[in-house]
Design a protein around this motif. Sequence first.
Motif, PDB file in Angstrom:
ATOM      1  N   SER A   1     -15.056  11.923  -1.826  1.00 28.11           N
ATOM      2  CA  SER A   1     -16.410  11.972  -2.385  1.00 28.11           C
ATOM      3  C   SER A   1     -16.946  10.565  -2.626  1.00 28.11           C
ATOM      4  O   SER A   1     -18.109  10.267  -2.323  1.00 28.11           O
ATOM      5  CB  SER A   1     -16.407  12.773  -3.691  1.00 28.11           C
ATOM      6  OG  SER A   1     -16.032  14.114  -3.459  1.00 28.11           O
TER       7      SER A   1
ATOM      8  N   ARG B   1     -19.949   8.796  -0.727  1.00 26.05           N
ATOM      9  CA  ARG B   1     -21.088   8.286  -1.507  1.00 26.05           C
ATOM     10  C   ARG B   1     -21.427   6.859  -1.092  1.00 26.05           C
ATOM     11  O   ARG B   1     -22.606   6.509  -0.919  1.00 26.05           O
ATOM     12  CB  ARG B   1     -20.749   8.356  -2.993  1.00 26.05           C
ATOM     13  CG  ARG B   1     -21.830   7.802  -3.904  1.00 26.05           C
ATOM     14  CD  ARG B   1     -21.436   7.989  -5.357  1.00 26.05           C
ATOM     15  NE  ARG B   1     -21.316   9.398  -5.697  1.00 26.05           N
ATOM     16  CZ  ARG B   1     -20.909   9.837  -6.897  1.00 26.05           C
ATOM     17  NH1 ARG B   1     -20.590   8.974  -7.840  1.00 26.05           N
ATOM     18  NH2 ARG B   1     -20.831  11.129  -7.125  1.00 26.05           N
TER      19      ARG B   1
ATOM     20  N   ASP C   1     -25.737  13.168   1.299  1.00 27.59           N
ATOM     21  CA  ASP C   1     -25.849  13.225  -0.147  1.00 27.59           C
ATOM     22  C   ASP C   1     -24.462  13.356  -0.768  1.00 27.59           C
ATOM     23  O   ASP C   1     -23.593  14.030  -0.204  1.00 27.59           O
ATOM     24  CB  ASP C   1     -26.733  14.419  -0.540  1.00 27.59           C
ATOM     25  CG  ASP C   1     -27.017  14.444  -2.031  1.00 27.59           C
ATOM     26  OD1 ASP C   1     -26.257  15.114  -2.745  1.00 27.59           O
ATOM     27  OD2 ASP C   1     -27.973  13.812  -2.454  1.00 27.59           O
TER      28      ASP C   1
ATOM     29  N   ASP D   1     -23.268  15.163  -3.081  1.00 27.35           N
ATOM     30  CA  ASP D   1     -22.842  16.550  -3.302  1.00 27.35           C
ATOM     31  C   ASP D   1     -22.254  17.168  -2.042  1.00 27.35           C
ATOM     32  O   ASP D   1     -21.433  18.086  -2.117  1.00 27.35           O
ATOM     33  CB  ASP D   1     -24.026  17.392  -3.781  1.00 27.35           C
ATOM     34  CG  ASP D   1     -24.412  17.074  -5.220  1.00 27.35           C
ATOM     35  OD1 ASP D   1     -23.654  16.325  -5.875  1.00 27.35           O
ATOM     36  OD2 ASP D   1     -25.461  17.556  -5.680  1.00 27.35           O
TER      37      ASP D   1
ATOM     38  N   TRP E   1     -18.109  18.961 -10.628  1.00 26.88           N
ATOM     39  CA  TRP E   1     -19.195  19.031 -11.604  1.00 26.88           C
ATOM     40  C   TRP E   1     -18.910  18.162 -12.828  1.00 26.88           C
ATOM     41  O   TRP E   1     -19.784  17.445 -13.330  1.00 26.88           O
ATOM     42  CB  TRP E   1     -19.399  20.484 -12.023  1.00 26.88           C
ATOM     43  CG  TRP E   1     -20.325  20.656 -13.195  1.00 26.88           C
ATOM     44  CD1 TRP E   1     -21.685  20.582 -13.198  1.00 26.88           C
ATOM     45  CD2 TRP E   1     -19.931  20.905 -14.554  1.00 26.88           C
ATOM     46  NE1 TRP E   1     -22.180  20.782 -14.473  1.00 26.88           N
ATOM     47  CE2 TRP E   1     -21.118  20.979 -15.323  1.00 26.88           C
ATOM     48  CE3 TRP E   1     -18.705  21.071 -15.185  1.00 26.88           C
ATOM     49  CZ2 TRP E   1     -21.092  21.224 -16.684  1.00 26.88           C
ATOM     50  CZ3 TRP E   1     -18.677  21.310 -16.549  1.00 26.88           C
ATOM     51  CH2 TRP E   1     -19.859  21.381 -17.285  1.00 26.88           C
TER      52      TRP E   1
ATOM     53  N   GLY F   1     -20.444  14.562 -10.976  1.00 28.70           N
ATOM     54  CA  GLY F   1     -21.870  14.844 -11.068  1.00 28.70           C
ATOM     55  C   GLY F   1     -22.397  15.860 -10.086  1.00 28.70           C
ATOM     56  O   GLY F   1     -23.584  15.817  -9.727  1.00 28.70           O
ATOM     57  N   LEU F   2     -21.551  16.779  -9.609  1.00 30.32           N
ATOM     58  CA  LEU F   2     -22.019  17.822  -8.707  1.00 30.32           C
ATOM     59  C   LEU F   2     -23.064  18.687  -9.398  1.00 30.32           C
ATOM     60  O   LEU F   2     -22.848  19.157 -10.516  1.00 30.32           O
ATOM     61  CB  LEU F   2     -20.844  18.699  -8.256  1.00 30.32           C
ATOM     62  CG  LEU F   2     -21.186  19.927  -7.398  1.00 30.32           C
ATOM     63  CD1 LEU F   2     -21.794  19.494  -6.073  1.00 30.32           C
ATOM     64  CD2 LEU F   2     -19.952  20.784  -7.173  1.00 30.32           C
ATOM     65  N   SER F   3     -24.210  18.876  -8.748  1.00 31.90           N
ATOM     66  CA  SER F   3     -25.286  19.668  -9.329  1.00 31.90           C
ATOM     67  C   SER F   3     -25.018  21.151  -9.097  1.00 31.90           C
ATOM     68  O   SER F   3     -25.035  21.615  -7.953  1.00 31.90           O
ATOM     69  CB  SER F   3     -26.635  19.275  -8.704  1.00 31.90           C
ATOM     70  OG  SER F   3     -26.882  17.899  -8.894  1.00 31.90           O
ATOM     71  N   LEU F   4     -24.764  21.875 -10.176  1.00 33.49           N
ATOM     72  CA  LEU F   4     -24.509  23.309 -10.086  1.00 33.49           C
ATOM     73  C   LEU F   4     -25.624  24.065 -10.801  1.00 33.49           C
ATOM     74  O   LEU F   4     -25.817  23.919 -12.004  1.00 33.49           O
ATOM     75  CB  LEU F   4     -23.154  23.667 -10.719  1.00 33.49           C
ATOM     76  CG  LEU F   4     -21.900  23.208  -9.973  1.00 33.49           C
ATOM     77  CD1 LEU F   4     -20.659  23.627 -10.738  1.00 33.49           C
ATOM     78  CD2 LEU F   4     -21.866  23.795  -8.562  1.00 33.49           C
ATOM     79  N   THR F   5     -26.364  24.845 -10.050  1.00 30.55           N
ATOM     80  CA  THR F   5     -27.399  25.702 -10.615  1.00 30.55           C
ATOM     81  C   THR F   5     -27.012  27.153 -10.363  1.00 30.55           C
ATOM     82  O   THR F   5     -26.221  27.445  -9.450  1.00 30.55           O
ATOM     83  CB  THR F   5     -28.761  25.408  -9.975  1.00 30.55           C
ATOM     84  OG1 THR F   5     -28.672  25.656  -8.561  1.00 30.55           O
ATOM     85  CG2 THR F   5     -29.166  23.948 -10.196  1.00 30.55           C
TER      86      THR F   5
ATOM     87  N   VAL G   1     -25.941  23.753  -1.600  1.00 29.51           N
ATOM     88  CA  VAL G   1     -26.071  22.666  -2.573  1.00 29.51           C
ATOM     89  C   VAL G   1     -27.243  21.754  -2.214  1.00 29.51           C
ATOM     90  O   VAL G   1     -27.965  21.273  -3.096  1.00 29.51           O
ATOM     91  CB  VAL G   1     -24.755  21.864  -2.630  1.00 29.51           C
ATOM     92  CG1 VAL G   1     -24.937  20.586  -3.437  1.00 29.51           C
ATOM     93  CG2 VAL G   1     -23.648  22.708  -3.237  1.00 29.51           C
TER      94      VAL G   1
END
Length: 267
Positions: free
Chosen positions: A50, A54, A60, A62, A131, A135-139, A222
Motif C-alpha cells: 500500500s 501510494r 489511488d 485505496d 481502515w 486511511g482506507l475509506s469505508l462507507t 472503493v
Amino acid sequence: MSAARRLVAGLRVTVVGGALSYRALITFLSPPLFFVMMIASPFFQIVTFSLLGRYSGAQDPDFYVVGTAIQASAMAGIYGASQAVANERAFGTLAHLLITPAGRFWIMLGRLIPTSLNGILVAVLGVFAGWAFLGLSLTPSILLPIGVAAVCASTSCAGLGLIIGALGLRFRDMYFVTNAAHLVLLIATGAAIPLTLLPGWVQGMSQVIPMAHAIAMAQDAVAGRPYSPMQSAGAELILAAVYFGVALVVLARSERLSRRLGTLELV
C-alpha cells in the motif's frame, strides 16, 4: 437409502469431517504460529504494498489497500487447503481416509469450507487494518461489495489450494508449488500492481486465476467506478467450481497411481 438421507449423510461428512481435519491437519493452528502466518504476515504485506503504491502514484492509495487486503486471504486458501489434503499422507492417515465409504466430493468439500472461512477472516481483518492504519475509506455502500469479494476470492483460492494438495499426494515438495502460486496471485491479480501496467499475456492469465475478478470488483467499488456484482462474483464462483472439480479429478488420479505404484504412504 433415500436421496434426502444421502444428502444429510454427505453434509455431515462435510461439516464434521471438515472441522476435525482442519483441527488435526492444519499445522499452523498453534496460537503464536497462527498469528504470525494469518495475521502479522498479511498485515505487513498490506502495509508494504500500500505504501509502495501510494508513493508510485499509479493508482489511488485505496486501490492498493483493498486489493492487498483481499489478496492476503490467499495465504489461508493456498497453504490451508493444500495442507488439509497433503498432510493426510504426511501424518499417515491417508490410507484410512481412502478406505472410507464416504464420497470424495463430500470429503473434499469439507476441506474447502474451513479454509475458505479462514480466508474470509483474514480478508476482513486486512480491510479493517487498512481502515484503521492506512486511511482506507469505508462507507456503508461499499461494505457489501467488499464482503462479497472477500467471500468469492477466498472460495476460489481455496479451490486452487485443493488442487495443489491433491498434487501433493504424488510429489514430495508441495511447498515449492504453494509458494510459487502465492507469488503469482500477488502479481497477476491486480492487487499490488495495476493490470494495465502488466504485459498482455499476464492480463489474459488473470481472467482464469483466482481472486482477480473479486479484487477488481472491490477496487472499483472503493473508487466509485461502475461494476457488475453478478458478473464479477459469478466469474469468481465459476472459477471456484472449476478448481474444485479439477481437484476431485486430480485426487482420483493421484490415488490410482499411488495404489498401482505402491507409493500411497511414502513421504
